[in-house]
Design a protein around this motif. Structure first.
Motif, short mmCIF file in Angstrom:
data_model
loop_
_atom_site.label_atom_id
_atom_site.label_comp_id
_atom_site.label_asym_id
_atom_site.label_seq_id
_atom_site.Cartn_x
_atom_site.Cartn_y
_atom_site.Cartn_z
N GLY A 10 0.81 -1.21 0.00
CA GLY A 10 0.00 0.00 0.00
C GLY A 10 0.83 1.25 0.00
O GLY A 10 2.04 1.21 -0.29
N LEU A 11 0.18 2.36 0.34
CA LEU A 11 0.80 3.67 0.37
C LEU A 11 1.03 4.08 1.82
O LEU A 11 0.12 3.95 2.64
CB LEU A 11 -0.10 4.68 -0.33
N VAL A 12 2.22 4.57 2.11
CA VAL A 12 2.54 4.98 3.48
C VAL A 12 3.45 6.20 3.41
O VAL A 12 4.20 6.37 2.44
CB VAL A 12 3.21 3.82 4.26
N GLN A 13 3.38 7.05 4.42
CA GLN A 13 4.26 8.21 4.47
C GLN A 13 5.64 7.81 4.97
O GLN A 13 5.80 6.83 5.71
CB GLN A 13 3.67 9.28 5.39
N ALA A 14 6.63 8.59 4.58
CA ALA A 14 7.98 8.34 5.05
C ALA A 14 8.01 8.34 6.58
O ALA A 14 7.35 9.16 7.23
CB ALA A 14 8.93 9.40 4.51
N GLY A 15 8.74 7.38 7.13
CA GLY A 15 8.80 7.22 8.58
C GLY A 15 7.77 6.25 9.13
O GLY A 15 7.85 5.85 10.29
N GLY A 16 6.83 5.86 8.30
CA GLY A 16 5.77 4.95 8.72
C GLY A 16 6.19 3.50 8.64
O GLY A 16 7.34 3.17 8.34
N SER A 17 5.22 2.63 8.92
CA SER A 17 5.47 1.19 8.96
C SER A 17 4.42 0.43 8.16
O SER A 17 3.28 0.91 8.01
CB SER A 17 5.43 0.68 10.41
N LEU A 18 4.81 -0.72 7.67
CA LEU A 18 3.91 -1.65 7.01
C LEU A 18 4.38 -3.06 7.31
O LEU A 18 5.58 -3.27 7.55
CB LEU A 18 3.91 -1.45 5.49
N ARG A 19 3.45 -4.00 7.28
CA ARG A 19 3.83 -5.40 7.40
C ARG A 19 3.29 -6.16 6.20
O ARG A 19 2.09 -6.15 5.94
CB ARG A 19 3.30 -6.03 8.69
N LEU A 20 4.20 -6.81 5.50
CA LEU A 20 3.82 -7.67 4.40
C LEU A 20 3.67 -9.10 4.89
O LEU A 20 4.40 -9.53 5.78
CB LEU A 20 4.87 -7.63 3.29
N SER A 21 2.74 -9.80 4.28
CA SER A 21 2.55 -11.22 4.56
C SER A 21 2.68 -12.00 3.27
O SER A 21 2.36 -11.50 2.19
CB SER A 21 1.18 -11.48 5.17
N CYS A 22 3.14 -13.22 3.39
CA CYS A 22 3.24 -14.11 2.24
C CYS A 22 2.75 -15.48 2.68
O CYS A 22 3.39 -16.14 3.50
CB CYS A 22 4.68 -14.18 1.75
N ALA A 23 1.62 -15.87 2.14
CA ALA A 23 1.02 -17.16 2.48
C ALA A 23 1.45 -18.20 1.47
O ALA A 23 1.39 -17.97 0.26
CB ALA A 23 -0.49 -17.04 2.52
#
Length: 124
Positions: A10-23
């Motif tokens: 997705g879209l996130v601002q600099a300094g932010g966080s995301l978690r990707l998953s792979c099933a």
């Protein structure tokens, strides 16, 4: 052969966080070495992080060390990429990959199974 499907982009601002998953489906997940790669349009796909199948330490590209964490849940047949302190240069399509046997974990050629990729966009 294992099949892989990423989610969480997705879209996130600099300094932010995301978690990707792979099933994963098919194969014996716990035996696979799992990795994340990323690709910017017009550039080569590059290694991000890997986690050996039968245990062992995670391995990271210098560009993400200290910011990204790879982990796996073998009963759920899922590998994760927690991404913190994101930067605009982290913008790319992120791919999950699986390998088996004795391989160089950071080598793209070692991985025979790939997901379809998920887009990460980091805005400044």
């Amino acid at each position: 052969q294992v099949q892989l499907e990423e989610s969480g982009g997705g879209l996130v601002q600099a300094g932010g966080s995301l978690r990707l998953s792979c099933a994963a489906s098919g194969g014996t997940f716990s035996r696979y070495h799992m990795a994340w790669f990323r690709q910017i349009p017009g550039k080569e796909r590059e290694f991000v992080a890997a986690l050996p199948g039968p245990g062992g330490n995670a391995y990271y590209a210098d560009s993400v060390k200290g910011r990204f964490t790879i982990s796996r849940d073998n009963p759920k047949k899922t590998v994760y990429l927690q991404m913190n302190s994101l930067k605009p240069e982290d913008t790319a399509v992120y791919y999950c990959a699986a390998a088996s046997g004795s391989v160089v974990l950071s080598a793209q050629s070692a991985y025979k199974s790939w997901g379809q990729g998920t887009q990460i966009t980091v805005s400044s």
